[in-house]
Scaffold this active site. Structure first.
Site, PDB file in Angstrom:
ATOM      1  N   CYS A 227     -47.261 -65.783 -28.825  1.00 21.89           N
ATOM      2  CA  CYS A 227     -48.623 -66.278 -28.602  1.00 21.89           C
ATOM      3  C   CYS A 227     -49.645 -65.157 -28.800  1.00 21.89           C
ATOM      4  CB  CYS A 227     -48.752 -66.886 -27.203  1.00 21.89           C
ATOM      5  SG  CYS A 227     -48.263 -65.771 -25.865  1.00 21.89           S
TER       6      CYS A 227
ATOM      7  N   HIS B   7     -49.483 -65.690 -20.796  1.00 20.16           N
ATOM      8  CA  HIS B   7     -49.611 -66.484 -22.024  1.00 20.16           C
ATOM      9  C   HIS B   7     -51.005 -66.274 -22.599  1.00 20.16           C
ATOM     10  CE1 HIS B   7     -48.995 -69.643 -24.932  1.00 20.16           C
ATOM     11  NE2 HIS B   7     -50.005 -70.341 -24.448  1.00 20.16           N
TER      12      HIS B   7
END
Length: 438
Positions: free
Chosen positions: A87, A380
């Protein structure tokens, strides 16, 4: 009547016949013409003509000559598959592919690869990636080749561990800069990195460091190239400046709210004079002895795209932690107060910030924000990107959803990307409005 060009088949046929006669003439006099002349462009080269097919004519008939950008326009919005803790890469790719001038460069096929092995060229892969993301295909793209090339050229980012998005950005810009050699060759480089590649034309700014001797007040100035500005946050180990009591001014559209730090506050701290102390004496060129001094950083030259990095991840001898302090940032930013040319506005480290400087050349618009959710050990990355005008979208790997301006401005913020509102042509000093077109 309409000043448009007309394709005439009779004229084309005559041109073919004349070209055939010319080729025959060259063949008969080949002993008198050198090999070098034959290899020159336009001499003896037979250019094939484009004969439109029926499917092509139908395709052209269904598409207007000009495409209007409507609110439902989605080309350029394409998710990226997470290949295992990637990510950090996906959010930076989304920011780069929505950088206006970089997008224009790659979609106009400006890159000329000079690497011995083009399959290892990161710029060639970025060209392919831009074509994929702007192809109109709605299905998420799998950036496996980009990941593979990053592992090859930036080995410290190899593996499936979670990496830092800021570290990836700097590594990617460095590799792209090295692989861009040859693009726009011959053009004079006007940036502090003295390179005319597209990366330096867009991202490189000049950071000026002024060291002032406390004895003779002599100033030593150096200018270093930079791709981003890393800003300290309140709550970190480094001391943060005390806010001036009763300050009610509004700068860059940021209304000061007690207890909330703004991007302007961080930039003020970044550009304030810093006393180096007796333990860090520097040899003064005028005094010819070691003296105490003050150091001040300012922007000597602003980049087209300004990237601000909030130092949210702190690594010290005692602890490793994430700083979650909320930092308010504006949609439009004026960098005039932080320029080296504005130093006379600074008095005793307190920057006198004008509410409206009137200098459009130093004004920026926000177009991408990278965020990190979670802790230092487990987190994240996502990003917000401005698609066109005031339409914002949230990119969460393969999923892209519409976002509001409030969603963007309320986010925590890790990396902020701003684009100049006005570009100045270096040779003719002609101003052109750039970012409002997309």
């Amino acid at each position: 009547m309409c000043k448009d060009y007309v394709y005439d088949k009779d004229i084309e046929q005559i041109a073919k016949e004349e070209q055939g006669e010319a080729l025959k003439l060259q063949a008969s006099t080949s002993t008198e013409v050198s090999h070098q002349q034959y290899s020159m462009p336009g001499l003896g080269e037979k250019y094939p003509t484009w004969e439109t097919t029926k499917p092509e004519l139908e395709l052209l008939g269904h598409n207007p000559r000009r495409r209007r950008i409507a609110s439902s326009f989605t080309i350029g919005l394409r998710g990226l598959i997470n290949l295992g803790n990637t990510c950090f890469m996906n959010c930076i790719v989304q920011a780069l592919t929505h950088t206006p001038i970089l997008r224009d460069f790659f979609l106009s096929d400006r890159h000329r690869c000079e690497m011995p092995s083009p399959e290892l060229c990161l710029v060639c892969e970025m060209s392919s990636l831009f074509r994929e993301l702007y192809s109109g295909n709605p299905s998420p793209h799998v950036p496996y080749k980009l990941l593979h090339l990053v592992w090859i050229h930036a080995r410290h980012l190899a593996g499936y561990r979670q990496q830092d998005a800021h570290e990836f950005l700097i590594a990617a810009l460095d590799v792209l800069h090295r692989h861009c050699k040859g693009d726009d060759a011959g053009k004079a480089a006007s940036n502090p990195n003295h390179c005319n590649c597209i990366i330096d034309q867009i991202f490189t700014g000049g950071l000026q460091s002024d060291v002032t001797c406390q004895a003779c007040h002599g100033v030593s100035t150096t200018i270093d190239p930079c791709w981003d500005i890393s800003l300290d946050l309140p709550g970190s180990c480094t001391s943060f400046w005390p806010m001036s009591p009763g300050r009610e001014s509004s700068v860059n559209g940021e209304s000061h709210i007690p207890g909330i730090t703004t991007l302007t506050d961080c930039l003020r701290r970044f550009t304030r004079p810093e006393h180096l102390g007796s333990s860090a004496k520097i040899k003064c060129g005028s005094c010819q002895s070691y003296q105490e001094s003050t150091k001040q950083l300012t922007m000597n030259k602003l980049p087209v795209v300004a990237c601000f990095h909030f130092k949210r991840f702190e690594h010290s001898a005692k602890q490793r932690r994430k700083i979650t302090t909320y930092i308010s940032f504006p949609l439009e930013l004026d960098m005039t107060p932080f320029m080296a040319s504005s130093k006379e506005s600074r008095m005793n480290g307190q920057l006198q910030l004008p509410t409206n400087s009137g200098n459009d050349e130093n004004k920026y618009s926000l177009f991408a924000v990278v965020n990190h959710q979670g802790t230092l050990e487990s987190g994240h990355y996502t990003s917000f990107i401005r698609h066109h005008k005031d339409q914002w979208f949230k990119c969460d790997d393969a999923v892209i959803t519409k976002a509001s301006i409030k969603d963007v401005l309320d986010s925590e913020g890790y990396l902020l990307f701003y684009h100049k509102q006005v570009l100045e042509h270096e040779s003719e000093k002609v101003k052109e409005v750039s970012t409002q077109a997309y």
